[in-house]
Design an enzyme around this catalytic site. Structure first.
Site, PDB file in Angstrom:
ATOM      1  N   SER A 104       0.826  -1.198   0.000  1.00 15.09           N
ATOM      2  CA  SER A 104       0.000   0.000   0.000  1.00 15.09           C
ATOM      3  C   SER A 104       0.866   1.257   0.000  1.00 15.09           C
ATOM      4  O   SER A 104       1.655   1.454  -0.904  1.00 15.09           O
ATOM      5  CB  SER A 104      -0.961  -0.051   1.192  1.00 15.09           C
ATOM      6  OG  SER A 104      -2.009   0.849   1.028  1.00 15.09           O
ATOM      7  N   ASP A 249      -2.462   6.153  -4.166  1.00 16.42           N
ATOM      8  CA  ASP A 249      -1.317   5.471  -3.563  1.00 16.42           C
ATOM      9  C   ASP A 249      -0.909   4.307  -4.473  1.00 16.42           C
ATOM     10  O   ASP A 249      -1.526   4.074  -5.519  1.00 16.42           O
ATOM     11  CB  ASP A 249      -1.662   5.026  -2.136  1.00 16.42           C
ATOM     12  CG  ASP A 249      -2.723   3.940  -2.072  1.00 16.42           C
ATOM     13  OD1 ASP A 249      -3.488   3.806  -3.039  1.00 16.42           O
ATOM     14  OD2 ASP A 249      -2.787   3.229  -1.048  1.00 16.42           O
ATOM     15  N   ASP A 251      -1.299   1.089  -4.615  1.00 16.73           N
ATOM     16  CA  ASP A 251      -2.236   0.027  -5.017  1.00 16.73           C
ATOM     17  C   ASP A 251      -3.631   0.568  -5.344  1.00 16.73           C
ATOM     18  O   ASP A 251      -4.572  -0.186  -5.537  1.00 16.73           O
ATOM     19  CB  ASP A 251      -2.312  -1.082  -3.959  1.00 16.73           C
ATOM     20  CG  ASP A 251      -2.915  -0.621  -2.643  1.00 16.73           C
ATOM     21  OD1 ASP A 251      -2.681   0.535  -2.252  1.00 16.73           O
ATOM     22  OD2 ASP A 251      -3.615  -1.420  -1.985  1.00 16.73           O
ATOM     23  N   ASP A 253      -6.078   2.205  -3.808  1.00 22.10           N
ATOM     24  CA  ASP A 253      -7.300   2.139  -2.998  1.00 22.10           C
ATOM     25  C   ASP A 253      -7.492   3.404  -2.166  1.00 22.10           C
ATOM     26  O   ASP A 253      -8.524   3.580  -1.533  1.00 22.10           O
ATOM     27  CB  ASP A 253      -7.337   0.879  -2.121  1.00 22.10           C
ATOM     28  CG  ASP A 253      -6.211   0.800  -1.102  1.00 22.10           C
ATOM     29  OD1 ASP A 253      -5.348   1.699  -1.075  1.00 22.10           O
ATOM     30  OD2 ASP A 253      -6.190  -0.174  -0.322  1.00 22.10           O
TER      31      ASP A 253
END
Length: 460
Positions: A104, A249, A251, A253
């Site tokens: 993340s 970010d 990833d 999400d």
């Protein structure tokens, strides 16, 4: 080196000794545990796999694929993808679970295995404990040579995910096209650099200035989308006379926006704005976690609906959303969960809903931001000795403020009219996080200082 084994997955820094960092041995062990758990739970030998663009991704991906094949599991490999895309793909592929290889917002030396159930949602606390127990017992039954799992490469989910976003009734592509937005994006050289330009094109945004859209994992700045890390896009939005900036970010999400004057819309207000738009068009309840801004509650109650708070953590937010039939929810870190799409934080869904909202609002993004209640969150922490009984300490603070409205579902949250303070223990280090919110910075900071002073007094 760091290795953190938690109920939601395993994350750590690459390299070092086995058990101290995220080494190949640790990756194989926890992948084998999760793969075995999926087969035991679902009798389904199919797992969807996707990864962000961080430098260690290919190495980790190869180890995970080989391990799953060794268990006789068929792997649907999406390659470079996003967390929400893998979440969408798991039920579409009738898979027993999913793995996303991403740390993340953590820096480049980190990677992680995020684990999904057969609904494409993060596994529960109880499920996570079962996976960890399996990993410790190493009770794995690998397949013989004739029953090894296949690998199916599938690169169709970029378009499938975008098509699902475009199909949402509250996404108005015509309105976005007519608004003729000029947008600057910062995708931190991860998979947002593939997905966000494609989404914006599909939404009819023709002027897109791309910053850091090469998915090579060389993050140009700290990848957490906080104001101090977004100085370049702030300047670029002003230089380009853009209508707004969009930041995700690694990833994809988490989502935040930059105003036309280079100021921050505020990641806490991503959910507030999207929820406002959804509530204007759909009656229903909202959920965020206890550490998120009160502004969502204000906007929800103004719409005549009910707001509920959950413990921190996406799986807790999702559970509370299901329990209260919430139509929108998420976290104050810029995470939008829109059940009409799926139960997971999804920046693609967030961008489409936000741009529709902004297009219909018809005024600059800074004016939209100023239309919401203004709150300031102060984030502090106290480091304690490892042997300190944090639960007992929180109990004493609770006793001191027992006449105020308070919640103990996740640490201790105390409310004082429109201000609040939330104390919760870290899962990974001997600290108490202290978040406080008020209508201005001075009041928020002074509330935090008062609570810190109380804690020091109790300790003495």
């Amino acid at each position: 080196m760091t290795l953190i084994k938690s109920i939601s997955g395993i994350r750590g820094t690459i390299g070092g000794q086995a058990g101290d960092g995220l080494t190949p041995i640790d990756i194989v062990k926890f992948t084998a545990a999760f793969g075995s758990w999926v087969v035991q739970k679902t009798n389904n030998k199919r797992i969807v796999l996707g990864r962000d663009a961080r430098i260690s991704g290919e190495m980790v991906n190869n180890l995970v694929i080989g391990t799953l094949q060794g268990l006789g599991i068929e792997v649907i490999d999406l390659g470079l993808s996003t967390t929400p895309t893998v979440e969408v793909a798991v039920p579409d592929e009738n898979a027993g679970g999913g793995i996303i290889l991403t740390a993340s917002h953590n820096p480049k030396q980190w990677n992680a295995l995020k684990l999904l159930n057969n609904h494409g949602e993060f596994i529960s606390d109880a499920d996570g404990k079962e996976v960890l127990d399996l990993a410790e017992s190493a009770d794995f039954d690998f397949a013989d040579v004739d029953k090894l799992g296949k690998v199916i490469k599938n690169d169709t989910y970029l378009q499938k995910h975008i098509d699902k976003v475009l199909a949402l009734p509250l996404v108005d592509v015509d309105a976005i096209k007519k608004a003729n937005f000029k947008v600057v994006i910062d995708c931190v050289n991860s998979t947002g650099g593939i997905f966000i330009p494609a989404l914006l094109k599909a939404l009819g945004v023709n002027e897109v200035v791309e910053l850091y859209c090469t998915p090579d994992g060389h993050f140009p700045h700290n990848p957490e989308p906080l104001p101090e890390n977004l100085t370049v896009i702030s300047k670029e939005v002003q230089k380009q006379n853009a209508d707004l900036g969009i930041v995700v970010d690694p990833d994809v999400d988490r989502l935040c926006f930059v105003n036309e004057d280079g100021s921050m819309f505020g990641e806490e207000y991503t959910l507030v704005a999207v929820a406002d738009y959804v509530l204007q068009n759909t009656p229903g309840n909202t959920v965020s976690n206890l550490s998120s801004t009160r502004a969502l509650r204000d906007v929800t109650e103004k719409a005549g609906a009910a707001y509920n708070a959950s413990a921190v953590g996406e799986v807790n937010v999702v559970n509370k959303m299901k329990e209260t039939n919430a139509i929108i929810g998420g976290e104050g870190n810029g995470g939008i969960i829109y059940p009409e799409s799926h139960y997971g934080r999804d920046a693609l869904v967030g961008i489409a809903l936000f741009l529709t909202h902004l297009a219909k609002f018809g005024k600059p993004i800074s004016v939209l931001r100023n239309s919401y209640p203004g709150y300031f969150i102060s984030k502090n922490k106290i480091t304690l000795t490892p042997e300190m009984d944090i639960d007992h300490l929180l109990k004493q603070v609770e006793e001191k403020y027992k006449n105020q409205p308070y919640s103990t579902i996740d640490g201790l949250k105390i409310e004082f009219d429109k201000t609040w303070v939330h104390l919760r223990r870290s899962n990974t280090e001997p600290i108490i996080r202290i978040y406080s919110e008020a209508e201005n910075e001075t009041v928020a900071e002074s509330l935090a200082k008062k609570i810190i002073s109380d804690i020091k007094e109790i300790l003495n």
